[in-house]
Design a protein around this motif. Sequence first.
Motif, PDB file in Angstrom:
ATOM      1  N   ARG A  79       0.818  -1.215   0.000  1.00  0.00           N
ATOM      2  CA  ARG A  79       0.000   0.000   0.000  1.00  0.00           C
ATOM      3  C   ARG A  79       0.854   1.268   0.000  1.00  0.00           C
ATOM      4  O   ARG A  79       0.461   2.289  -0.556  1.00  0.00           O
ATOM      5  N   ASP A  80       2.040   1.210   0.623  1.00  0.00           N
ATOM      6  CA  ASP A  80       2.910   2.393   0.682  1.00  0.00           C
ATOM      7  C   ASP A  80       3.786   2.536  -0.563  1.00  0.00           C
ATOM      8  O   ASP A  80       4.609   3.446  -0.645  1.00  0.00           O
ATOM      9  N   GLY A  81       3.625   1.646  -1.527  1.00  0.00           N
ATOM     10  CA  GLY A  81       4.393   1.706  -2.769  1.00  0.00           C
ATOM     11  C   GLY A  81       5.661   0.874  -2.764  1.00  0.00           C
ATOM     12  O   GLY A  81       6.344   0.790  -3.784  1.00  0.00           O
ATOM     13  N   THR A  82       5.985   0.259  -1.664  1.00  0.00           N
ATOM     14  CA  THR A  82       7.163  -0.614  -1.625  1.00  0.00           C
ATOM     15  C   THR A  82       6.950  -1.779  -2.584  1.00  0.00           C
ATOM     16  O   THR A  82       5.904  -2.424  -2.571  1.00  0.00           O
ATOM     17  N   VAL A  83       7.954  -2.018  -3.414  1.00  0.00           N
ATOM     18  CA  VAL A  83       7.890  -3.114  -4.382  1.00  0.00           C
ATOM     19  C   VAL A  83       8.839  -4.217  -3.928  1.00  0.00           C
ATOM     20  O   VAL A  83      10.029  -3.978  -3.715  1.00  0.00           O
ATOM     21  N   LEU A  84       8.289  -5.416  -3.779  1.00  0.00           N
ATOM     22  CA  LEU A  84       9.082  -6.591  -3.450  1.00  0.00           C
ATOM     23  C   LEU A  84       9.084  -7.508  -4.668  1.00  0.00           C
ATOM     24  O   LEU A  84       8.035  -7.724  -5.277  1.00  0.00           O
ATOM     25  N   GLN A  85      10.247  -8.019  -5.037  1.00  0.00           N
ATOM     26  CA  GLN A  85      10.323  -8.931  -6.174  1.00  0.00           C
ATOM     27  C   GLN A  85      10.775 -10.296  -5.696  1.00  0.00           C
ATOM     28  O   GLN A  85      11.794 -10.432  -5.017  1.00  0.00           O
ATOM     29  N   TYR A  86       9.998 -11.310  -6.085  1.00  0.00           N
ATOM     30  CA  TYR A  86      10.246 -12.688  -5.655  1.00  0.00           C
ATOM     31  C   TYR A  86      10.862 -13.555  -6.750  1.00  0.00           C
ATOM     32  O   TYR A  86      11.602 -14.486  -6.445  1.00  0.00           O
ATOM     33  N   VAL A  87      10.521 -13.275  -7.982  1.00  0.00           N
ATOM     34  CA  VAL A  87      10.931 -14.132  -9.095  1.00  0.00           C
ATOM     35  C   VAL A  87      11.517 -13.258 -10.201  1.00  0.00           C
ATOM     36  O   VAL A  87      10.921 -12.233 -10.557  1.00  0.00           O
ATOM     37  N   PRO A  88      12.666 -13.632 -10.756  1.00  0.00           N
ATOM     38  CA  PRO A  88      13.203 -12.888 -11.904  1.00  0.00           C
ATOM     39  C   PRO A  88      12.179 -12.917 -13.044  1.00  0.00           C
ATOM     40  O   PRO A  88      11.497 -13.923 -13.252  1.00  0.00           O
ATOM     41  N   PHE A  89      12.080 -11.839 -13.770  1.00  0.00           N
ATOM     42  CA  PHE A  89      11.041 -11.734 -14.804  1.00  0.00           C
ATOM     43  C   PHE A  89      11.177 -12.774 -15.903  1.00  0.00           C
ATOM     44  O   PHE A  89      10.186 -13.169 -16.509  1.00  0.00           O
ATOM     45  N   ASN A  90      12.394 -13.225 -16.172  1.00  0.00           N
ATOM     46  CA  ASN A  90      12.552 -14.205 -17.239  1.00  0.00           C
ATOM     47  C   ASN A  90      12.229 -15.635 -16.786  1.00  0.00           C
ATOM     48  O   ASN A  90      12.250 -16.559 -17.588  1.00  0.00           O
ATOM     49  N   LYS A  91      11.888 -15.800 -15.511  1.00  0.00           N
ATOM     50  CA  LYS A  91      11.497 -17.114 -14.991  1.00  0.00           C
ATOM     51  C   LYS A  91       9.970 -17.171 -14.840  1.00  0.00           C
ATOM     52  O   LYS A  91       9.291 -16.155 -14.824  1.00  0.00           O
ATOM     53  N   ARG A  92       9.442 -18.364 -14.693  1.00  0.00           N
ATOM     54  CA  ARG A  92       7.996 -18.575 -14.589  1.00  0.00           C
ATOM     55  C   ARG A  92       7.577 -18.584 -13.122  1.00  0.00           C
ATOM     56  O   ARG A  92       7.900 -19.509 -12.373  1.00  0.00           O
ATOM     57  N   ALA A  93       6.855 -17.538 -12.716  1.00  0.00           N
ATOM     58  CA  ALA A  93       6.259 -17.499 -11.377  1.00  0.00           C
ATOM     59  C   ALA A  93       4.961 -18.294 -11.420  1.00  0.00           C
ATOM     60  O   ALA A  93       4.370 -18.497 -12.488  1.00  0.00           O
ATOM     61  N   TRP A  94       4.494 -18.699 -10.267  1.00  0.00           N
ATOM     62  CA  TRP A  94       3.289 -19.532 -10.164  1.00  0.00           C
ATOM     63  C   TRP A  94       2.145 -18.677  -9.629  1.00  0.00           C
ATOM     64  O   TRP A  94       1.731 -18.800  -8.486  1.00  0.00           O
ATOM     65  N   HIS A  95       1.617 -17.790 -10.491  1.00  0.00           N
ATOM     66  CA  HIS A  95       0.625 -16.801 -10.076  1.00  0.00           C
ATOM     67  C   HIS A  95      -0.731 -16.961 -10.737  1.00  0.00           C
ATOM     68  O   HIS A  95      -1.736 -16.554 -10.166  1.00  0.00           O
TER      69      HIS A  95
END
Length: 179
Positions: A79-95
Motif C-alpha cells: 500500500r505504501d508503494g514498496t515493491v518486493l520482487q520474488y521471481v526474476p522476470f525471465n522465470k515462470r512465477a506460479w501466479h
Amino acid sequence: MSEFFWSDIAQRRPCTFFDDRPDNEEISLLVIHNISLPAGEFGTPYVDDLFTGQIDCHAHPSFVDLDGLRVSAHCFIRRDGTVLQYVPFNKRAWHAGVSEFAGRGRCNDFSIGIELEGTDNTPYTDAQYIELGQLAKKLMREYPAISHEKIVGHCDIAPGRKTDPGAAFEWQRFFDLIK
C-alpha cells in the motif's frame, strides 16, 4: 537481456516457487492481481511469508487452506508503494493457476504477475499506481510483446474463478500512467 532480470525499483526477496519458462517462450502478457492476508488486512507480513514459503498456517484461522500451497508472483506492491520482487522476470512465477488468454492456456508460461496489496473493493493507493506504472513501463520496454492490450487482470484470464484486481482498480488511471 540478462539471465536473471530484476527490477531496480524492487527489493529482492528469496523465493523458490518458480521454474524455467518453456524454451523460446516470449513474455507477452502482464497480469495484475490483488492479495491481502488475512483478507482485507494490510501491512501484515503474511503475503511476504506466503511467497517465500514461510507462512505460519496457524497464525490466523483463514490460513488453514494455505498449508502446503506453493504460489508466487514476480512482484508485490504494498500500500505504501514498496515493491518486493520474488521471481526474476525471465522465470515462470506460479501466479495465474488455471488460466487462458486469447485461446492460449497456461498463462504462467508467457506472463509476468504483479500483485497489489488490496481487495477487489478497496481503492488502491496513489503510491501503488505510481509504482505499478513505472514497473509496467520498464517491463514493456524490456518485453515489447507486452502491449496495452496484453495487460489484464487475473479476472480476465480466469473468469468465474478469480475476480482480482476487482472493481476498485482504476484501469484508465493506470493506462494514463503508461502512455
